[in-house]
Write a protein that holds these residues in place. Structure first.
Motif, PDB file in Angstrom:
ATOM      1  N   LEU A 115      36.741  49.855  34.678  1.00 40.67           N
ATOM      2  CA  LEU A 115      37.601  48.777  34.184  1.00 40.67           C
ATOM      3  C   LEU A 115      37.960  47.831  35.334  1.00 40.67           C
ATOM      4  O   LEU A 115      37.911  46.606  35.186  1.00 40.67           O
ATOM      5  CB  LEU A 115      38.877  49.364  33.569  1.00 40.67           C
ATOM      6  CG  LEU A 115      39.886  48.333  33.079  1.00 40.67           C
ATOM      7  CD1 LEU A 115      39.391  47.675  31.800  1.00 40.67           C
ATOM      8  CD2 LEU A 115      41.254  48.945  32.852  1.00 40.67           C
ATOM      9  N   THR A 116      38.275  48.435  36.479  1.00 40.33           N
ATOM     10  CA  THR A 116      38.656  47.632  37.633  1.00 40.33           C
ATOM     11  C   THR A 116      37.502  46.741  38.091  1.00 40.33           C
ATOM     12  O   THR A 116      37.673  45.535  38.288  1.00 40.33           O
ATOM     13  CB  THR A 116      39.090  48.562  38.788  1.00 40.33           C
ATOM     14  OG1 THR A 116      40.058  49.468  38.281  1.00 40.33           O
ATOM     15  CG2 THR A 116      39.666  47.761  39.937  1.00 40.33           C
ATOM     16  N   ILE A 117      36.325  47.359  38.226  1.00 41.70           N
ATOM     17  CA  ILE A 117      35.155  46.578  38.632  1.00 41.70           C
ATOM     18  C   ILE A 117      34.925  45.445  37.630  1.00 41.70           C
ATOM     19  O   ILE A 117      34.705  44.291  38.004  1.00 41.70           O
ATOM     20  CB  ILE A 117      33.900  47.483  38.690  1.00 41.70           C
ATOM     21  CG1 ILE A 117      34.047  48.539  39.773  1.00 41.70           C
ATOM     22  CG2 ILE A 117      32.645  46.646  38.939  1.00 41.70           C
ATOM     23  CD1 ILE A 117      32.936  49.560  39.809  1.00 41.70           C
ATOM     24  N   GLY A 118      35.016  45.784  36.354  1.00 41.64           N
ATOM     25  CA  GLY A 118      34.785  44.795  35.304  1.00 41.64           C
ATOM     26  C   GLY A 118      35.787  43.654  35.355  1.00 41.64           C
ATOM     27  O   GLY A 118      35.422  42.487  35.220  1.00 41.64           O
ATOM     28  N   LEU A 119      37.046  43.992  35.589  1.00 47.69           N
ATOM     29  CA  LEU A 119      38.076  42.945  35.638  1.00 47.69           C
ATOM     30  C   LEU A 119      37.843  42.012  36.825  1.00 47.69           C
ATOM     31  O   LEU A 119      38.009  40.793  36.717  1.00 47.69           O
ATOM     32  CB  LEU A 119      39.475  43.572  35.723  1.00 47.69           C
ATOM     33  CG  LEU A 119      40.013  44.179  34.425  1.00 47.69           C
ATOM     34  CD1 LEU A 119      41.335  44.876  34.671  1.00 47.69           C
ATOM     35  CD2 LEU A 119      40.168  43.109  33.353  1.00 47.69           C
ATOM     36  N   ILE A 120      37.454  42.613  37.941  1.00 51.07           N
ATOM     37  CA  ILE A 120      37.196  41.786  39.127  1.00 51.07           C
ATOM     38  C   ILE A 120      36.043  40.826  38.841  1.00 51.07           C
ATOM     39  O   ILE A 120      36.131  39.616  39.100  1.00 51.07           O
ATOM     40  CB  ILE A 120      36.876  42.678  40.353  1.00 51.07           C
ATOM     41  CG1 ILE A 120      38.128  43.464  40.758  1.00 51.07           C
ATOM     42  CG2 ILE A 120      36.374  41.835  41.521  1.00 51.07           C
ATOM     43  CD1 ILE A 120      37.890  44.518  41.816  1.00 51.07           C
ATOM     44  N   LEU A 121      34.953  41.369  38.251  1.00 52.59           N
ATOM     45  CA  LEU A 121      33.815  40.511  37.926  1.00 52.59           C
ATOM     46  C   LEU A 121      34.216  39.419  36.938  1.00 52.59           C
ATOM     47  O   LEU A 121      33.797  38.261  37.058  1.00 52.59           O
ATOM     48  CB  LEU A 121      32.684  41.339  37.313  1.00 52.59           C
ATOM     49  CG  LEU A 121      31.924  42.240  38.273  1.00 52.59           C
ATOM     50  CD1 LEU A 121      30.892  43.045  37.515  1.00 52.59           C
ATOM     51  CD2 LEU A 121      31.251  41.411  39.357  1.00 52.59           C
ATOM     52  N   ALA A 122      35.032  39.807  35.949  1.00 52.88           N
ATOM     53  CA  ALA A 122      35.447  38.844  34.937  1.00 52.88           C
ATOM     54  C   ALA A 122      36.180  37.683  35.601  1.00 52.88           C
ATOM     55  O   ALA A 122      35.995  36.520  35.248  1.00 52.88           O
ATOM     56  CB  ALA A 122      36.339  39.520  33.904  1.00 52.88           C
ATOM     57  N   LYS A 123      37.005  38.019  36.595  1.00 56.95           N
ATOM     58  CA  LYS A 123      37.779  36.973  37.283  1.00 56.95           C
ATOM     59  C   LYS A 123      36.855  36.140  38.171  1.00 56.95           C
ATOM     60  O   LYS A 123      36.883  34.902  38.132  1.00 56.95           O
ATOM     61  CB  LYS A 123      38.869  37.646  38.131  1.00 56.95           C
ATOM     62  CG  LYS A 123      39.888  36.689  38.712  1.00 56.95           C
ATOM     63  CD  LYS A 123      40.907  36.306  37.668  1.00 56.95           C
ATOM     64  CE  LYS A 123      41.311  34.845  37.836  1.00 56.95           C
ATOM     65  NZ  LYS A 123      42.042  34.342  36.680  1.00 56.95           N
ATOM     66  N   VAL A 124      36.059  36.852  38.976  1.00 62.68           N
ATOM     67  CA  VAL A 124      35.267  36.157  39.992  1.00 62.68           C
ATOM     68  C   VAL A 124      34.129  35.350  39.367  1.00 62.68           C
ATOM     69  O   VAL A 124      33.933  34.178  39.682  1.00 62.68           O
ATOM     70  CB  VAL A 124      34.700  37.168  41.021  1.00 62.68           C
ATOM     71  CG1 VAL A 124      33.757  36.481  41.987  1.00 62.68           C
ATOM     72  CG2 VAL A 124      35.845  37.826  41.772  1.00 62.68           C
ATOM     73  N   ILE A 125      33.375  35.970  38.482  1.00 66.48           N
ATOM     74  CA  ILE A 125      32.192  35.293  37.948  1.00 66.48           C
ATOM     75  C   ILE A 125      32.534  34.397  36.764  1.00 66.48           C
ATOM     76  O   ILE A 125      32.089  33.257  36.685  1.00 66.48           O
ATOM     77  CB  ILE A 125      31.128  36.327  37.518  1.00 66.48           C
ATOM     78  CG1 ILE A 125      30.721  37.171  38.723  1.00 66.48           C
ATOM     79  CG2 ILE A 125      29.905  35.615  36.933  1.00 66.48           C
ATOM     80  CD1 ILE A 125      29.635  38.170  38.430  1.00 66.48           C
ATOM     81  N   PHE A 126      33.335  34.891  35.837  1.00 64.94           N
ATOM     82  CA  PHE A 126      33.548  34.132  34.600  1.00 64.94           C
ATOM     83  C   PHE A 126      34.893  33.416  34.568  1.00 64.94           C
ATOM     84  O   PHE A 126      35.159  32.653  33.658  1.00 64.94           O
ATOM     85  CB  PHE A 126      33.452  35.073  33.403  1.00 64.94           C
ATOM     86  CG  PHE A 126      32.118  35.732  33.286  1.00 64.94           C
ATOM     87  CD1 PHE A 126      31.020  35.010  32.833  1.00 64.94           C
ATOM     88  CD2 PHE A 126      31.946  37.046  33.646  1.00 64.94           C
ATOM     89  CE1 PHE A 126      29.786  35.613  32.731  1.00 64.94           C
ATOM     90  CE2 PHE A 126      30.701  37.646  33.557  1.00 64.94           C
ATOM     91  CZ  PHE A 126      29.621  36.933  33.099  1.00 64.94           C
ATOM     92  N   ASN A 127      35.723  33.702  35.558  1.00 65.77           N
ATOM     93  CA  ASN A 127      37.062  33.118  35.586  1.00 65.77           C
ATOM     94  C   ASN A 127      37.778  33.312  34.249  1.00 65.77           C
ATOM     95  O   ASN A 127      38.419  32.399  33.733  1.00 65.77           O
ATOM     96  CB  ASN A 127      36.972  31.637  35.950  1.00 65.77           C
ATOM     97  CG  ASN A 127      38.319  31.112  36.396  1.00 65.77           C
ATOM     98  OD1 ASN A 127      39.174  31.892  36.817  1.00 65.77           O
ATOM     99  ND2 ASN A 127      38.518  29.812  36.281  1.00 65.77           N
ATOM    100  N   THR A 128      37.624  34.500  33.706  1.00 62.64           N
ATOM    101  CA  THR A 128      38.285  34.818  32.436  1.00 62.64           C
ATOM    102  C   THR A 128      39.797  34.816  32.646  1.00 62.64           C
ATOM    103  O   THR A 128      40.283  35.375  33.624  1.00 62.64           O
ATOM    104  CB  THR A 128      37.864  36.224  31.971  1.00 62.64           C
ATOM    105  OG1 THR A 128      36.452  36.296  32.030  1.00 62.64           O
ATOM    106  CG2 THR A 128      38.325  36.503  30.561  1.00 62.64           C
ATOM    107  N   PRO A 129      40.540  34.174  31.747  1.00 67.82           N
ATOM    108  CA  PRO A 129      41.986  34.166  31.926  1.00 67.82           C
ATOM    109  C   PRO A 129      42.567  35.578  31.803  1.00 67.82           C
ATOM    110  O   PRO A 129      42.060  36.388  31.024  1.00 67.82           O
ATOM    111  CB  PRO A 129      42.490  33.280  30.783  1.00 67.82           C
ATOM    112  CG  PRO A 129      41.332  32.956  29.942  1.00 67.82           C
ATOM    113  CD  PRO A 129      40.090  33.445  30.583  1.00 67.82           C
TER     114      PRO A 129
END
Lengths: 242, 373
Positions: free
Chosen positions: B240-254
């Motif tokens: 989950l942590t890895i995924g959240l980081i990627l979501a922020k860094v790559i997709f800039n998901t709010p």
């Protein structure tokens, strides 16, 4: 002490559907004895053994191991026995040291006890060089000796060995039996199944199972006399062939 | 307690020593998140568009120009007649075409009305619907400009003011599809990896025979199970942590909501999945069987989770079934927390359901795990 029964079995049966894998067997094993449990493949040895070590429920009959009932007190039995299965059952992907620590740990030994046992065991088996090697990298004979020693870690009253020397070379087999003698000498009762008839000669008493029943039970010497043969091999052949 | 620690330590060693599994645990999810989030989009773009222009007037050419100007359409070809155009659609070369009849311009000026033929490949019904809306919008917009051209200024005064609706897209103003998909796919990864790993783990010990060795020790059932499952719980939280980081860094998901809340919820959710994995492994003898059963449930859960298709448009009975789908709970909650900024009270009902689910699943798993057969 010597004459106290540690295993008492009375009319024990295990049915799989209509098939009686174990059919009404009765016997006693005395404390400190080396008890050979012989029989052809499929005669029901392993099934019988599994009931005694508390991982298979009997269909009928009575049995106590180390004074505990196999139906109601299987978990208490497990505290008092060691077991080494036909299949090699240490973790291949853990090192020798890690295996010892793990099994010592789940038998509830303290860290100090584990460390002490491990040093003794590694010294005794000459495994010093390989303590930090994965068990997978050891030759089969070493693995079997290690598995036996691990089954003795918690100093059980009885140890059950299911074909412990299968596929092992004669020298290692000899060493293995020396270990068994030593454990028996220290007061551990040994319950062992084997297909090697020379090994049967090493036992204090042997039983021979045929088609789920115990057909003979005595000292090797008396069995040979009774069946008028020179070797246990011939005794076995006479019985197993019917 | 000590016994549990011995098991946990052993499991972690085995996980990190397994060179075949490590990349599957950590690299595949990353790849999947990046690839799936980009690929799994329902935005209809790059519509292959053709037309038949029998009128060949300035009005008809003007209309086609509108399509060429749109970013949604790739105007591919002008077909000489309806026959060629339908042939092209049969071959899959175009998704839609416009059939402009003869005297389109003349009739439009004279009668103020004229029918246009719009033919859309509707194998994917929902995509066809969206294409239809796009085309209609373009034509209507063009129609307005024509009307303005034709109608005299004096007449204009008599025209009622047109009613315009102004849409406001809340929570995802730019209608960015990735914003919607990334949290969902994250759920999928956390679920799949933890379910497969926990489901196969105990079966594997059955296969190699070490489980029998464990069963002859006096170890308590729940000690063993907690020790076995805890490492996978940690893995799930790590994913989950890895995924959240990627979501922020790559997709800039709010990430509007409280991440602590999300972690707290996930910690309960993973218990549901682990219980399920253990339950499956209790009823199977080989890793292959466990894998197939786990796969069966995962596919159903994913397709009925609202991840790819809205639950609201499912039939009533299917909607009822989704009430028992833990993936649905998580998809809903992660979207609520990340995109809407929902708080504890908002997710409370679903969180309670998840907790009950976790208790039932793990209860069943512990009950069905037998040291004695």
């Amino acid at each position: 002490m010597k004459n106290k029964n540690v295993i008492e079995v009375e009319n024990l049966s295990k049915l799989f559907g209509d098939f009686a894998a174990v059919n009404n067997i009765s016997f006693q094993v005395k404390a400190g004895e080396i008890f050979g449990f012989l029989g052809a493949n499929g005669a029901g040895k392993t099934t019988a053994m599994k009931m005694l070590i508390g991982i298979s429920s009997p269909t009928s009959g009575k049995a106590t191991v180390a004074g505990f009932d196999v139906y109601k007190e299987a978990e208490s039995i497990k505290k008092n026995i060691g077991y080494m299965s036909q299949k090699f059952a240490l973790y291949d992907d853990l090192t020798v040291k890690e295996n010892i620590t793990f099994f010592g740990g789940i038998y509830g030994l303290s860290k100090k006890q584990i460390d002490q046992k491990r040093c003794e065991l590694v010294e005794e088996l000459g495994l010093k060089e390989v303590t930090n090697s994965l068990v997978a990298s050891l030759p089969l004979g070493w693995k079997q000796k290690l598995a036996f020693s691990v089954s003795l870690l918690h100093e059980p009253k009885i140890v059950f060995l299911d074909e412990p020397t299968g596929g092992v070379d004669p020298i290692t087999r000899r060493q293995f039996w020396e270990m068994i003698y030593k454990a028996a000498h220290n007061g551990t009762t040994i319950f062992v199944t084997t297909h090697y008839m020379d090994e049967a000669e090493y036992c204090d008493r042997v039983s021979i199972m045929v088609n789920g029943k115990i057909e003979a039970l005595d000292t090797p010497k008396k069995l040979k006399e009774h069946y008028k043969t020179d070797t246990m091999n011939d005794v076995f052949l006479k019985l197993a062939r019917g | 307690m000590n016994i549990i620690l011995y098991i946990i330590r052993k499991e972690f060693k085995q996980i990190f020593r397994n060179k075949g599994m490590l990349p599957i645990i950590f690299i595949l999810p990353v790849l999947q998140l990046v690839i799936l989030s980009n690929a799994a989009t329902y935005e209809i773009k790059n519509i292959q568009f053709g037309y038949v222009d029998a009128d060949n007037s300035s009005t008809s050419r003007g209309l086609i120009e509108q399509f060429e100007a749109s970013t949604y359409f790739n105007v591919s070809e002008k077909f000489p007649s309806d026959k060629e155009a339908s042939q092209a659609m049969q071959e899959g070369a175009i998704d839609a075409y416009l059939n402009i009849p003869v005297h389109f311009e003349r009739d439009l000026q004279k009668d103020k009305t004229k029918a246009l033929g719009v033919i859309i490949d509707a194998i994917d019904g929902s995509a066809a619907g969206v294409i239809n809306v796009y085309i209609t919008q373009i034509i209507q917009h063009y129609n307005k400009t024509i009307v303005t051209d034709l109608v005299q200024v004096s007449d204009m005064a008599q025209q009622p003011d047109s009613i315009d609706s102004i849409p406001l897209f809340w929570y995802n103003q730019t209608l960015n599809y990735k914003t919607f998909m990334v949290p969902g796919i994250l759920v999928l990864l956390v679920t799949m990896i933890t379910l497969f790993l926990s489901g196969m783990n105990i079966v594997r010990e059955k296969e190699i025979g070490t489980l029998e060795q464990i069963n002859v020790t006096p170890i308590r059932k729940h000690h063993f199970i907690i020790g076995k499952l805890f490492p996978f719980w940690v893995l799930g939280m790590g994913l989950l942590t890895i995924g959240l980081i990627l979501a922020k860094v790559i997709f800039n998901t709010p990430m509007l909501g409280n991440l602590g809340l999300l972690y707290a919820y996930t910690s309960v959710y993973i218990l549901v999945i682990l219980g399920m994995g253990l339950f499956i492994s209790n009823f199977t003898d080989t890793q292959q069987q466990a894998m197939f059963i786990a796969w069966f449930f995962v596919v159903i859960f994913i397709l009925m989770s609202g991840l790819f298709t809205p639950i609201e448009s499912m039939p009533k009975w299917a909607q009822l079934l989704t009430e028992f789908n833990p993936i649905k709970y998580f998809v809903e909650i992660i979207r609520m927390v990340m995109l809407k900024g929902s708080g504890f009270t908002d997710i409370f009902p679903l969180a309670i359901k998840t907790l009950v689910y976790a208790i039932i699943m793990n209860g069943l798993a512990v009950w069905s795990y037998k040291k004695t057969s």
